[in-house]
Design a protein around this motif. Structure first.
Motif: not given
Length: 418
Positions: A151-152, A154-164
């Motif tokens: 979970v951590v 996957v959410l880290a990757f997702t948060a990174g793509s949202s930040m980009v």
């Protein structure tokens, strides 16, 4: 180009925009070096160089500024946002409700489309983040396993793509140039020393590759400024005691009317099957080696067709012959030898069609030349991303310079452009 940048730096407002753009790109580069929790980044980097650098993920890694190979929080880069934009734009053409929203909704409709694109980006970020987690988990690169670990990560990757995605939008709104293009530009430039080192290590082949790359840069610059000018005449009109119109002008249509976006979109779509196969560990078999792999002829043909499709798609968005014809008719303009209305629209459509074919061929040749070279000989196989990188870097640099010149002209600083 450097003179334009120096002149723009003298203007306080443009200097703020340039500094804001550089600050966002600096934040991106810092984020690209922050690793995701529970991932052995050293093992990931070694594994990537040994097993994945020559696959389609090598291209993905180059477009993320090496963040993908380091399993950083920004490993997914701008790709989820690009893919989401492709999906929404295609659906806008296919679904009447979305088309009405984009055309008739005005500024509010545009904001709704942007909101839908953001939600789609988050969804794709979750999907690609889970795929990345599945890959590193199957290869034993995680320092810790378990449900919450997944979970951590996957959410880290997702948060990174949202930040980009957010950073790209901030550059577009408050900085200079298109945010997506600027981030890709910065990522490719970050990998330039490695690419130059690879060229030097090739010996005599390196000299040939360097000469071809320089020729491609000159060719891209030449075509980027090329345009077809359709002559326009305006009839004289007498309003009161004044005479309006009567002048001759032209309607410029650029050969590279879609810029670098058809290549970026085609590359994103063409790489999806191979990316999925690599994530799940299925990098062998006839389908992968002969269809999905970037080293296959079938992949090159699919890439070629996708470039043509997205070139046509973007030309239909940018130019509406009927609308152009109607605007000319309303303003008393006409193309010599063609009646206003449908004949003018048909002529403009015919001209755009011819330019579209040449522009798509140009993009295809530049993008596919290194890939075909890598198929023919293993000496330049590692440089298969060269064509796409050149188009993006040169195109973004020229577009940024033109944007700065336009900003200076708007402020009546003509002397700076002499």
């Amino acid at each position: 180009m450097f003179k334009t940048l120096a002149n723009a730096w003298k203007l306080p407002e443009l200097r703020k925009k340039l500094m804001f753009t550089l600050m966002i790109l600096l934040i991106y580069r810092v984020g690209a070096a922050i690793p995701v929790p529970f991932v052995d980044t050293q093992m990931m980097s070694t594994f990537f160089d040994a097993s994945l650098s020559d696959t389609i993920l090598g291209l993905y890694n180059a477009m993320s500024g090496s963040a993908f190979a380091q399993a950083s929080v920004l490993a997914l880069g701008i790709q989820p946002y690009i893919n989401a934009s492709i999906i929404i734009q295609l659906l806008t053409v296919a679904i009447p409700a979305l088309e009405r929203m984009s055309k008739e909704g005005g500024e509010e409709g545009k904001k709704k489309i942007e909101r839908i694109t953001r939600y789609t980006t988050v969804g794709l970020g979750l999907l690609l983040g889970y795929a990345y987690y599945t890959m590193i988990s199957s290869y034993g690169i995680l320092t810790q396993t378990g449900f919450w670990t997944g979970v951590v990560v996957v959410l880290a990757f997702t948060a990174g793509s949202s930040m980009v995605m957010w950073m790209g939008e901030q550059i577009t709104e408050f900085g200079i140039g298109n945010g997506i293009s600027m981030i890709l530009f910065a990522n490719i430039i970050a990998g330039l020393p490695t690419t130059l080192g690879g060229v030097v290590d090739m010996g005599w082949w390196g000299l040939l590759v360097a000469a071809v790359l320089l020729a491609l840069i000159v060719f891209v610059v030449f075509i980027n400024d090329a345009e077809r000018r359709i002559p326009i005449q305006y009839a004289k009109r007498v309003v009161g005691r004044k005479v309006y119109g009567g002048q001759n002008t032209n309607l410029p249509i650029k050969v590279a009317m879609s810029g670098v976006m058809p290549v970026i979109f085609a590359q994103s779509i063409a790489s999806i099957p191979a990316t999925i196969c690599t994530f799940i560990g299925k990098t062998s078999g006839w389908w992968y080696e002969n269809v999905f792999s970037s080293d296959s002829w079938i992949y090159a043909v699919i890439y070629f067709l996708l470039i043509f499709f997205f070139s046509w798609f973007y030309s239909t968005i940018q130019y509406d012959p009927t609308e152009i014809s109607n605007n000319l008719k309303k303003n008393g303009g006409f193309i010599p030898g063609f009646r206003p209305g449908k004949p003018t629209a048909d002529f403009i459509k015919k001209v755009i069609g011819k330019i579209l074919v040449f522009g798509a061929l140009y993009l295809s040749v530049v993008a596919l030349m290194p890939i075909i070279g890598g198929i023919v000989t293993d000496q330049i196989k590692g440089l298969a991303i060269g064509g796409t990188s050149i188009i993006i870097v040169v195109g973004v640099a020229l577009e940024t310079v033109k944007a700065l010149e336009a900003q200076m002209l708007m402020r009546h600083y003509k002397g700076f452009l002499d």
